[in-house]
Design a protein around this motif. Structure first.
Motif, PDB file in Angstrom:
ATOM      1  N   ARG A  91     -10.753  -5.895  -8.692  1.00 59.68           N
ATOM      2  CA  ARG A  91     -10.680  -5.354  -7.327  1.00 59.68           C
ATOM      3  C   ARG A  91     -11.441  -6.262  -6.170  1.00 59.68           C
ATOM      4  O   ARG A  91     -12.348  -6.921  -6.639  1.00 59.68           O
ATOM      5  CB  ARG A  91     -11.610  -3.914  -7.295  1.00 59.68           C
ATOM      6  CG  ARG A  91     -11.635  -3.453  -5.740  1.00 59.68           C
ATOM      7  CD  ARG A  91     -12.432  -2.240  -5.926  1.00 59.68           C
ATOM      8  NE  ARG A  91     -12.350  -1.447  -4.596  1.00 59.68           N
ATOM      9  CZ  ARG A  91     -12.572  -0.438  -4.189  1.00 59.68           C
ATOM     10  NH1 ARG A  91     -12.935   0.458  -5.150  1.00 59.68           N
ATOM     11  NH2 ARG A  91     -12.678   0.304  -3.114  1.00 59.68           N
TER      12      ARG A  91
ATOM     13  N   MET B 265       0.776  -1.159  -0.060  1.00 60.46           N
ATOM     14  CA  MET B 265      -0.073  -0.082  -0.157  1.00 60.46           C
ATOM     15  C   MET B 265       0.809   1.348  -0.092  1.00 60.46           C
ATOM     16  O   MET B 265       1.661   1.684   1.007  1.00 60.46           O
ATOM     17  CB  MET B 265      -0.883   0.071   1.200  1.00 60.46           C
ATOM     18  CG  MET B 265      -1.677  -1.322   1.491  1.00 60.46           C
ATOM     19  SD  MET B 265      -3.069  -1.253   0.349  1.00 60.46           S
ATOM     20  CE  MET B 265      -4.281  -0.062   0.678  1.00 60.46           C
TER      21      MET B 265
ATOM     22  N   HIS C 170      -7.543   1.910  -4.693  1.00 57.34           N
ATOM     23  CA  HIS C 170      -7.129   2.795  -3.438  1.00 57.34           C
ATOM     24  C   HIS C 170      -7.904   2.340  -2.525  1.00 57.34           C
ATOM     25  O   HIS C 170      -9.199   2.357  -2.801  1.00 57.34           O
ATOM     26  CB  HIS C 170      -6.900   3.945  -3.769  1.00 57.34           C
ATOM     27  CG  HIS C 170      -7.939   5.129  -4.221  1.00 57.34           C
ATOM     28  ND1 HIS C 170      -8.775   5.411  -3.237  1.00 57.34           N
ATOM     29  CD2 HIS C 170      -8.494   5.342  -5.388  1.00 57.34           C
ATOM     30  CE1 HIS C 170      -9.630   6.168  -4.082  1.00 57.34           C
ATOM     31  NE2 HIS C 170      -9.521   5.777  -5.312  1.00 57.34           N
ATOM     32  N   ASN C 171      -7.704   2.865  -1.208  1.00 55.46           N
ATOM     33  CA  ASN C 171      -8.490   2.798  -0.151  1.00 55.46           C
ATOM     34  C   ASN C 171      -8.561   4.006   0.174  1.00 55.46           C
ATOM     35  O   ASN C 171      -8.369   5.079  -0.352  1.00 55.46           O
ATOM     36  CB  ASN C 171      -7.782   1.794   0.816  1.00 55.46           C
ATOM     37  CG  ASN C 171      -6.640   2.745   1.578  1.00 55.46           C
ATOM     38  OD1 ASN C 171      -6.396   3.669   1.382  1.00 55.46           O
ATOM     39  ND2 ASN C 171      -5.943   1.824   2.308  1.00 55.46           N
ATOM     40  N   ARG C 172      -9.463   4.080   1.405  1.00 52.48           N
ATOM     41  CA  ARG C 172      -9.869   5.319   2.056  1.00 52.48           C
ATOM     42  C   ARG C 172      -8.805   6.300   2.406  1.00 52.48           C
ATOM     43  O   ARG C 172      -9.154   7.820   2.502  1.00 52.48           O
ATOM     44  CB  ARG C 172     -10.884   5.277   3.118  1.00 52.48           C
ATOM     45  CG  ARG C 172     -12.165   4.503   2.717  1.00 52.48           C
ATOM     46  CD  ARG C 172     -13.151   4.354   3.981  1.00 52.48           C
ATOM     47  NE  ARG C 172     -14.277   3.818   3.346  1.00 52.48           N
ATOM     48  CZ  ARG C 172     -15.122   3.297   4.288  1.00 52.48           C
ATOM     49  NH1 ARG C 172     -15.140   3.460   5.651  1.00 52.48           N
ATOM     50  NH2 ARG C 172     -16.514   2.774   3.883  1.00 52.48           N
ATOM     51  N   ARG C 173      -7.800   5.932   2.648  1.00 48.98           N
ATOM     52  CA  ARG C 173      -6.611   6.553   3.087  1.00 48.98           C
ATOM     53  C   ARG C 173      -5.622   7.053   1.746  1.00 48.98           C
ATOM     54  O   ARG C 173      -4.336   7.622   2.049  1.00 48.98           O
ATOM     55  CB  ARG C 173      -5.627   5.799   4.027  1.00 48.98           C
ATOM     56  CG  ARG C 173      -6.473   5.470   5.282  1.00 48.98           C
ATOM     57  CD  ARG C 173      -5.641   4.885   6.221  1.00 48.98           C
ATOM     58  NE  ARG C 173      -6.376   4.685   7.581  1.00 48.98           N
ATOM     59  CZ  ARG C 173      -5.879   3.772   8.412  1.00 48.98           C
ATOM     60  NH1 ARG C 173      -4.937   2.873   8.061  1.00 48.98           N
ATOM     61  NH2 ARG C 173      -6.617   3.535   9.628  1.00 48.98           N
TER      62      ARG C 173
ATOM     63  N   ARG D  62     -15.199  -6.508  -0.959  1.00 53.01           N
ATOM     64  CA  ARG D  62     -15.060  -5.999   0.630  1.00 53.01           C
ATOM     65  C   ARG D  62     -15.475  -6.923   1.370  1.00 53.01           C
ATOM     66  O   ARG D  62     -16.486  -7.815   1.185  1.00 53.01           O
ATOM     67  CB  ARG D  62     -16.043  -4.921   0.419  1.00 53.01           C
ATOM     68  CG  ARG D  62     -15.908  -4.043   1.921  1.00 53.01           C
ATOM     69  CD  ARG D  62     -16.892  -3.045   2.082  1.00 53.01           C
ATOM     70  NE  ARG D  62     -15.998  -2.052   1.866  1.00 53.01           N
ATOM     71  CZ  ARG D  62     -16.561  -0.478   1.826  1.00 53.01           C
ATOM     72  NH1 ARG D  62     -17.756  -0.289   1.256  1.00 53.01           N
ATOM     73  NH2 ARG D  62     -15.688   0.436   1.889  1.00 53.01           N
TER      74      ARG D  62
END
Length: 71
Positions: free
Chosen positions: A64, A18, A50-53, A67
């Motif tokens: 992908r 990441m 990408h993630n939330r960060r 979840r």
């Protein structure tokens, strides 16, 4: 067809899990806006996500991952 920068970004993501766009730009010694454009192109084509960060990683099998439930 992938550009040289796309290939470099994918190679970096394969090695490093990441990573943020800032980290990728720093490691490749290029402008952040160029890396950001490449990342969004890779996302659109299904190669990365990408993630939330705002941390990016390579997609497994160009899809992908589902979840996971948190409950």
């Amino acid at each position: 067809m992938t550009s040289t920068l796309e290939t470099d970004v994918l190679a970096l993501l394969e090695r490093g899990g990441m990573l943020t766009a800032d980290t990728i730009a720093h490691n490749l010694n290029t402008q952040r806006w160029r890396v950001s454009r490449v990342l969004h192109t890779l996302c659109h084509n299904g190669y990365a996500f990408h993630n939330r960060r705002a941390q990016w990683q390579i997609s497994a099998g160009q899809r992908r991952p589902h979840r996971q439930a948190t409950r």
